[in-house]
Design an enzyme around this catalytic site. Structure first.
Site, PDB file in Angstrom:
ATOM      1  N   HIS A  17       0.867  -0.914  -0.100  1.00  0.00           N
ATOM      2  CA  HIS A  17      -0.095   0.304  -0.093  1.00  0.00           C
ATOM      3  C   HIS A  17       1.000   0.499   0.158  1.00  0.00           C
ATOM      4  O   HIS A  17       0.608   2.161  -0.832  1.00  0.00           O
ATOM      5  CB  HIS A  17      -1.047   0.301   0.868  1.00  0.00           C
ATOM      6  CG  HIS A  17      -1.855  -1.523   1.430  1.00  0.00           C
ATOM      7  ND1 HIS A  17      -1.786  -1.930   2.171  1.00  0.00           N
ATOM      8  CD2 HIS A  17      -3.363  -1.301   0.911  1.00  0.00           C
ATOM      9  CE1 HIS A  17      -3.029  -2.563   2.721  1.00  0.00           C
ATOM     10  NE2 HIS A  17      -3.747  -2.492   1.077  1.00  0.00           N
ATOM     11  N   LYS A  41     -16.310  -6.767   7.036  1.00  0.00           N
ATOM     12  CA  LYS A  41     -14.837  -7.631   7.214  1.00  0.00           C
ATOM     13  C   LYS A  41     -14.568  -8.378   8.170  1.00  0.00           C
ATOM     14  O   LYS A  41     -13.783  -8.710   8.373  1.00  0.00           O
ATOM     15  CB  LYS A  41     -14.074  -6.760   6.543  1.00  0.00           C
ATOM     16  CG  LYS A  41     -14.305  -6.816   4.932  1.00  0.00           C
ATOM     17  CD  LYS A  41     -13.011  -6.269   4.074  1.00  0.00           C
ATOM     18  CE  LYS A  41     -13.363  -6.222   2.175  1.00  0.00           C
ATOM     19  NZ  LYS A  41     -12.074  -5.968   2.179  1.00  0.00           N
ATOM     20  N   ARG A  90      -2.987  -6.437  -8.274  1.00  0.00           N
ATOM     21  CA  ARG A  90      -1.606  -7.351  -7.084  1.00  0.00           C
ATOM     22  C   ARG A  90      -1.309  -8.407  -8.561  1.00  0.00           C
ATOM     23  O   ARG A  90      -0.104  -8.797  -8.891  1.00  0.00           O
ATOM     24  CB  ARG A  90      -1.498  -8.088  -6.071  1.00  0.00           C
ATOM     25  CG  ARG A  90      -1.245  -7.000  -5.358  1.00  0.00           C
ATOM     26  CD  ARG A  90      -1.640  -7.491  -3.659  1.00  0.00           C
ATOM     27  NE  ARG A  90      -3.532  -8.218  -3.992  1.00  0.00           N
ATOM     28  CZ  ARG A  90      -3.940  -8.138  -2.826  1.00  0.00           C
ATOM     29  NH1 ARG A  90      -4.169  -7.517  -2.186  1.00  0.00           N
ATOM     30  NH2 ARG A  90      -4.873  -8.821  -3.458  1.00  0.00           N
ATOM     31  N   SER A 128      -3.144  -7.359   3.176  1.00  0.00           N
ATOM     32  CA  SER A 128      -3.983  -7.285   4.208  1.00  0.00           C
ATOM     33  C   SER A 128      -3.757  -8.930   4.873  1.00  0.00           C
ATOM     34  O   SER A 128      -3.513  -8.940   5.614  1.00  0.00           O
ATOM     35  CB  SER A 128      -4.386  -6.011   4.486  1.00  0.00           C
ATOM     36  OG  SER A 128      -3.985  -5.047   4.124  1.00  0.00           O
TER      37      SER A 128
END
Length: 158
Positions: A17, A41, A90, A128
């Site tokens: 990030h 989440k 990614r 993450s």
């Protein structure tokens, strides 16, 4: 002046990030890192702590602002006079989901563009979720996150 909004939960912010923000800060006049509340989440860190960690990690990048939000992303972008939604890709597996989001955001706010940046090669596998999982199982995440984030993870899962 071009403003890019980089949204995410940043739970936690990773070196991937921060690499993306640093590179984007050379491309845009203003970057707003928009940290989503996103309780759906079940985040490891409360919103206030995620904001504080992002502020620590991104200290010194002059054209970056950090904000929390809990409304529709395109509304947040418009409220902050944003021109671009910045997203990281990614892997090819990210593309389908991100393409769908970009299309929906374009439909909701035709004047806001979505741009994608790929991470530096050494960060292309970091997420993450993986960082949280490694930390929760007692693994070393020092190569993946800033020392302040590693300390927070150790406190949370240690």
């Amino acid at each position: 002046m071009i403003t890019a909004v980089y949204p995410g939960t940043f739970d936690p912010i990773t070196n991937g990030h921060s690499d993306l923000v640093r590179r984007a800060s050379r491309l845009f006049d203003r970057i707003i890192v928009a940290i989503a509340k996103n309780t759906g989440k079940n985040p490891a860190f409360q919103l206030e702590q995620r904001v504080a960690l992002v502020e620590t990690v991104l200290t010194g990048i002059e054209n970056v602002e950090i904000c929390a939000f809990d409304n529709l992303l395109v509304e947040f972008v418009q409220q902050h006079q944003g021109d671009v939604i910045l997203r990281g890709l990614r892997a090819v597996s990210d593309f389908e989901y991100e393409f769908q989001l970009a299309g929906m955001n374009r439909r909701l706010a035709p004047d806001v563009e979505t741009m994608f940046l790929t991470p530096a090669e050494q960060f292309s596998y970091i997420s993450s979720g993986l960082v949280r999982e490694i930390a929760a199982l007692g693994g070393n995440v020092s190569d993946f996150v800033h020392p302040a984030v590693q300390a927070a993870l150790n406190e949370r899962f240690g």
